[in-house]
Write a protein that holds these residues in place. Structure first.
Motif, short mmCIF file in Angstrom:
data_model
loop_
_atom_site.label_atom_id
_atom_site.label_comp_id
_atom_site.label_asym_id
_atom_site.label_seq_id
_atom_site.Cartn_x
_atom_site.Cartn_y
_atom_site.Cartn_z
N ASN A 111 0.73 -1.34 -0.06
CA ASN A 111 -0.07 0.10 -0.03
C ASN A 111 1.04 1.21 -0.15
O ASN A 111 1.79 1.28 0.62
N GLY A 112 0.48 2.14 -0.90
CA GLY A 112 1.11 3.68 -0.72
C GLY A 112 2.39 3.60 -1.88
O GLY A 112 2.99 4.39 -2.14
N VAL A 113 2.56 2.64 -2.83
CA VAL A 113 3.65 2.42 -3.71
C VAL A 113 3.32 3.48 -4.78
O VAL A 113 4.50 4.03 -5.26
N GLU A 114 2.13 3.74 -5.42
CA GLU A 114 2.11 4.47 -6.31
C GLU A 114 1.85 5.98 -6.25
O GLU A 114 1.54 6.40 -5.06
N ASN A 115 1.99 6.84 -7.03
CA ASN A 115 2.25 8.38 -6.85
C ASN A 115 1.70 8.91 -8.21
O ASN A 115 0.52 8.50 -8.86
N GLY B 233 -0.38 9.10 -0.53
CA GLY B 233 -0.38 8.14 0.78
C GLY B 233 -1.51 6.84 0.26
O GLY B 233 -1.83 6.69 -0.70
N TYR B 234 -2.33 6.38 1.13
CA TYR B 234 -3.23 5.25 0.92
C TYR B 234 -4.25 5.15 1.98
O TYR B 234 -4.07 5.52 3.07
N ILE B 235 -5.08 4.48 1.63
CA ILE B 235 -6.29 4.08 2.48
C ILE B 235 -6.65 2.50 2.35
O ILE B 235 -7.01 2.19 1.05
N TYR B 236 -6.68 2.19 3.31
CA TYR B 236 -6.72 0.55 3.36
C TYR B 236 -7.74 0.08 4.44
O TYR B 236 -7.85 0.37 5.57
#
Length: 304
Positions: free
Chosen positions: A37-41, A236-239
């Motif tokens: 999670n969060g790898v992409e931009n 960031g990310y939401i999981y």
């Protein structure tokens, strides 16, 4: 507050892209996910023109906290916890000339190279090697010069080394499929917004008879183009885990569902020849049933 006595600990590295997410036997097996999670931009939904594109991701993740289902840090109760993972992750994309359902067909392969160093109480180990390989097919669409999106189906294969008794296993030892949609709104000078929404279906780990729950998660980036190839913002990310873990076909008590949110500063540089680099730092918040820490990410795209 729940007692922490008798907590079983087994940690594994999330084998794609090299982020370690280690925890007690809470929230998916080993407390981790196949997807990092969060790898992409920025530009996640903008498929490039037909051609072959090598990308390289690099990451460094560090965590010393383990959060239970109430958000309490239980690391001290189990004698301490630390996870350090470094990864160099090549990704090879072939964008074809073929159109399918009106979209540009592309395929990719990701082969993560990981160094995993984990300590849980007195149990510790370090491993280096190739993690779980990711294969995907995607269709890219260009709605306008600013708006782009990609739909894809990814498969993660259990190719990384795994030992159910090793706290630093590189692989997760089960198959996974992940449909997704990624959307990018791009302005050279102005708003830049990106969202990659994913759904993970995890198959059974045959060595442990453990079936991790299904997962819904999204990477995001929001920033401002400076008009000179640079974009600055946050990402960031939401999981959320949306179904219970199961052992032997029976739901684990309490469901062991994880969740997390991450945010941090992010930047991108892209020149007119297609070369691109993104860099960011993300800190995890509102973590449940997972490790909690921070990660640096760098991604480069080098057109051939």
């Amino acid at each position: 507050m729940k007692s922490n006595r008798g907590i079983r600990t087994r940690c594994t590295a999330a084998a794609v892209f090299g982020v370690a997410l280690c925890a007690p036997a809470l929230a998916t097996e080993g407390g981790g996910s196949i997807y990092p999670n969060g790898v992409e931009n920025f530009l996640v939904g903008a498929m490039p023109p037909p051609g072959f594109y090598p990308l390289v991701y690099a990451t460094s993740y560090h965590a010393t906290e383990l959060r239970d289902d109430r958000g309490n840090d239980i690391a001290a109760a189990i004698g301490g916890f630390k996870a350090d993972v470094a990864g160099v992750i090549p990704r090879f994309i072939w964008v074809t000339d073929q159109k399918v359902l009106g979209g540009q067909l592309a395929v990719h392969a990701i082969v993560p190279l990981l160094n995993v160093d984990v300590r849980v109480g007195s149990n510790k180990n370090r491993n280096t090697g190739i993690g779980d390989i990711n294969l995907a097919a995607a269709l890219g669409y260009h709605v306008s010069p600013e708006l782009h999106y990609v739909v894809a189906l990814e498969t993660n294969a259990p190719t990384g080394r795994y030992d159910r008794n090793d706290v630093a296993s590189i692989g997760r030892n089960y198959w996974n499929i992940e449909p997704l949609i990624a959307i990018s709104y791009i302005q050279s000078k102005g708003l830049n917004a990106d969202l990659k929404l994913m759904y993970d279906y995890n198959f059974r780990n045959k060595d442990t008879d453990y079936k991790s729950g299904q997962e819904l998660h999204a990477d995001y980036a929001l920033g401002w183009g400076m008009g000179n190839g640079w974009a600055l913002g946050v990402s960031g990310y939401i999981y959320r885990q949306i179904s219970d873990d199961k052992v032997g076909g029976v739901a684990v008590a309490g469901g062991n569902r994880g969740r997390a949110f991450a945010i941090g500063p992010s930047l991108r540089y892209q020149n007119d020849k297609g070369w691109m680099i993104t860099a960011k730092y993300e800190r995890q918040y509102e973590v449940r049933n997972r490790s909690s820490g921070g990660a640096f990410w760098i991604k480069t795209l080098i057109p051939l």
